[in-house]
Design an enzyme around this catalytic site. Structure first.
Site, PDB file in Angstrom:
ATOM      1  N   CYS A   1       0.832  -1.204   0.000  1.00 53.54           N
ATOM      2  CA  CYS A   1       0.000   0.000   0.000  1.00 53.54           C
ATOM      3  C   CYS A   1       0.869   1.257   0.000  1.00 53.54           C
ATOM      4  O   CYS A   1       1.489   1.564  -1.004  1.00 53.54           O
ATOM      5  CB  CYS A   1      -0.991  -0.057   1.169  1.00 53.54           C
ATOM      6  SG  CYS A   1      -2.346   1.112   1.004  1.00 53.54           S
TER       7      CYS A   1
ATOM      8  N   HIS B   1      -3.463  -5.532   0.922  1.00 54.05           N
ATOM      9  CA  HIS B   1      -2.799  -5.747   2.215  1.00 54.05           C
ATOM     10  C   HIS B   1      -2.757  -7.228   2.597  1.00 54.05           C
ATOM     11  O   HIS B   1      -3.725  -7.729   3.183  1.00 54.05           O
ATOM     12  CB  HIS B   1      -3.575  -5.016   3.316  1.00 54.05           C
ATOM     13  CG  HIS B   1      -3.366  -3.539   3.346  1.00 54.05           C
ATOM     14  ND1 HIS B   1      -2.394  -2.936   4.108  1.00 54.05           N
ATOM     15  CD2 HIS B   1      -4.017  -2.530   2.723  1.00 54.05           C
ATOM     16  CE1 HIS B   1      -2.450  -1.623   3.961  1.00 54.05           C
ATOM     17  NE2 HIS B   1      -3.428  -1.346   3.114  1.00 54.05           N
TER      18      HIS B   1
ATOM     19  N   GLU C   1      -1.248  -8.565   5.072  1.00 50.05           N
ATOM     20  CA  GLU C   1      -1.300  -8.729   6.535  1.00 50.05           C
ATOM     21  C   GLU C   1      -2.730  -8.609   7.060  1.00 50.05           C
ATOM     22  O   GLU C   1      -2.988  -8.927   8.211  1.00 50.05           O
ATOM     23  CB  GLU C   1      -0.366  -7.714   7.217  1.00 50.05           C
ATOM     24  CG  GLU C   1      -0.933  -6.304   7.404  1.00 50.05           C
ATOM     25  CD  GLU C   1      -0.936  -5.466   6.134  1.00 50.05           C
ATOM     26  OE1 GLU C   1      -0.658  -5.997   5.041  1.00 50.05           O
ATOM     27  OE2 GLU C   1      -1.246  -4.256   6.235  1.00 50.05           O
TER      28      GLU C   1
END
Lengths: 279, 339
Positions: free
Chosen positions: A93, A224, A226
């Site tokens: 990002c 993302h 994560e």
């Protein structure tokens, strides 16, 4: 005291990023070690790291343009040196914006800016957009995608206002395609790469969600991983196998703390480091 | 739109359920649920009920995901307090919030109120004409879960599961969605907060969560039972195509007319449980002294139907409902369809 990044993945903490802790946690789920590197520490300590991750957020308040100030930070000279020497680097990002603004991705001419992550414009939608989308894995040859199968359809969240990969130089896109530098493309839940909203959430050129340098060790991705590392993060109504798995896991913490659709990006790194004899 | 994923701790996001849920501590099962709610139309009719009902709904919202309502914070929005009537509205609102917190109480500490841990008051909210806004207490509630893995989205899960109504619609539609949007009136008969009933219903739903029974839960609020069921249908995995037939005959014991059954906003819950649990759920509700109605089974036809015995009153395709739900603001704010 200088910190030791030996055998560790360094997560770079610029002022204003906000995803560094969960990114480090996500890296640890696959058995890798991770530590935070504060932007004003001595960059030389990164020589010992096994990989570098630039996490999401708003480095330097997104002043001027997302990622552009961090791209000029002195730590990026060190990242450039290590990346050029083959160290795996992932920008997520805002981190992807930093890598593009640094000229590492696509890096056809190293350190010259050839791409932009422009404000989202899709038909007449624009602005910040936070939701789960689908992406298709186009390239398993990078340091961060080797554990996926080619063409894998990966549900994963995005959250950005400037994520539209664009270039005004057609040769850049052509070269990226020829070199296999398009890593992820936005698609629908069945894997069809469709240029219209909502399959393409931000108007990105050729539906690009992630791109890499020629060598594949530096990857810039807008989604993302994560936020898709644990099954519990997956929405219950996702219309695919992951949604079904999430619903089946209800009431079972061990299952819900298990693997989510994005964990393989970090597992791929572990695999790569083992293969390369780094770990 | 904002970042509902940051920190990576999301279990349920806004819109997935009545409350958002996070797993805040690595390796621990403790969960936190958050909800923010308020309905200015109740306060317009009765500012006391406006305050009380806002707390009831916020508490219901966190109970919907299995969390114990543990603290609230308030945001009290009123007009010019120098005007006696407006100050009275404010006073009544605060009294309503306080009564609800004391009388629903902490489920974990008998005799203690739900604490109001912070708050903010905003006065002088008025148009150029000087006319005050409707009394608008907004309540945010934090709920605590022993185990976040029991929290489920509101969407239908599986064919054959049974929907139950925990609670009962009453004839109190004043200020409600049906009166305002369909009949174009406010009415005067605003719902009356019944704190004991709310507490018992909340306890029952949390207990069902703890027992691992609940596959989906949604509270009754704006738009009543019909809206709640529609939202549960819309919230499912769209590739599942599950539907429901609501037979008003199941609710005949309420003695209400069909539109009152469908749109009454009396606080209650709809829960989806696996088939064959009738005896257990009835026993649990009897023990907790709450009303229970078995509404019927989820079917595999992607539509929502309302019948009264053998007579069909209404039918919608799921796709039609989803489009209406997703594009509501676009219609209101004049953005052309299809964007």
């Amino acid at each position: 005291m200088k910190r030791n990044f030996s055998r560790k993945v360094a997560v770079i903490q610029f002022p204003g990023v906000n995803c560094e802790y969960e990114t480090a946690r996500a890296i640890r789920t696959v058995g890798l070690e991770a530590g935070l590197f504060r932007w004003n520490e001595d960059p030389a300590v990164l020589d010992d790291a096994v990989a570098i991750v630039l996490p999401g957020g708003f480095s330097y308040q997104d002043r001027i343009r997302a990622g552009v100030v961090a791209a000029k930070d002195r730590v990026m000279d060190k990242v450039s040196e290590l990346a050029a020497a083959g160290m795996p680097v992932l920008g997520i990002c805002n981190g992807a914006q930093v890598l593009v603004e640094s000229g590492f991705v696509p890096g056809l001419q190293w350190e010259s800016v050839e791409l932009a992550l422009a404000p989202n414009i899709m038909e007449d939608r624009s602005g910040y957009y936070c939701r789960w989308v689908y992406s298709r894995l186009e390239e398993t040859g990078t340091a961060w995608t080797g554990s996926f199968s080619e063409g894998a359809v990966i549900p994963i969240p995005i959250a950005h206002a400037e994520g539209r990969f664009v270039t005004e130089n057609e040769k850049v896109l052509k070269a990226m395609k020829e070199n296999g530098q398009i890593v992820l493309r936005y698609c629908d839940s069945t894997g069809v790469v469709d240029g219209s909203f909502p399959a393409n959430p931000n108007g990105s050129m050729d539906n690009i969600a992630a791109a890499c340098n020629r060598e594949g060790n530096v990857v810039a991705m807008m989604p993302h991983p994560e936020r898709a590392t644990w099954l519990r993060q997956v929405p219950e109504n996702l219309p695919d196998e992951w949604g079904r798995r999430r619903r089946k896991g209800a009431g079972n913490i061990d299952l819900l703390e298990g693997e989510g659709p994005g964990r393989k990006f970090f597992a791929s790194l572990l695999e790569r480091l083992k293969q390369g004899g780094v770990l | 739109m904002y970042d509902s994923e940051v920190q990576g701790r999301a279990v349920l996001r806004p819109g997935e359920a009545d409350a958002g849920v996070i797993a805040p501590i690595d390796g621990k099962s403790v969960g936190l649920a958050f909800s923010v709610d308020g309905n200015p139309f109740y306060g317009l009719i009765d500012p006391y009920q406006g305050g009380a009902l806002a707390v009831c709904e916020a508490a219901r919202n966190v109970a919907s995901v299995g969390a114990v309502p543990s603290a609230i914070t308030d945001c009290l929005n009123y007009g010019n307090p120098e005007i006696e009537e407006v100050f009275w509205e404010f006073k009544e609102g605060v009294r309503g919030v306080g009564d609800a917190c004391r009388k629903i109480g902490l489920l974990t500490e008998e005799g203690y109120p739900i604490p109001v841990v912070s708050g903010n008051v905003s006065f002088y909210n008025q148009g150029k004409s000087g006319k005050a806004i409707p009394p608008s207490p907004i309540i945010a509630c934090v709920g605590v879960l022993d185990d976040w893995s029991v929290s489920r989205s509101i969407g239908f899960k599986d064919e054959g599961d049974v929907l139950y109504l925990v609670g009962e619609p009453l004839d109190e539609l004043g200020g409600g969605e049906y009166y305002r949007t369909v009949l174009g009136t406010f009415g005067g008969n605003v719902p009356k907060a019944d704190f004991i009933r709310e507490r018992r219903q909340i306890e029952s739903v949390i207990e069902m969560h703890r027992l691992g029974w609940i596959k989906a839960a949604h509270d009754i609020s704006s738009g009543g039972i019909l809206t709640a069921i529609a939202e549960m249908a819309i919230g499912q995995d769209p590739s599942n195509g599950l539907g429901f037939v609501l037979d008003l005959a199941e609710l005949a014991p309420t003695g209400l007319e069909p539109e009152k059954i469908l749109f009454s906003e009396t606080g209650a819950f709809i829960v989806e449980l696996p088939a064959g649990m009738e005896r257990e759920v009835l026993a649990l509700c009897a023990r907790n002294r709450v009303r229970l109605y078995r509404l019927g089974e989820i079917n595999s036809f992607p539509r929502l139907e309302v019948i009264d015995g053998s007579e069909r009153l209404a039918i919608w395709e799921l796709e039609e409902l989803r489009t209406a739900y997703d594009s509501g603001c676009r219609d209101i704010f004049g953005v052309p369809a299809g964007r």
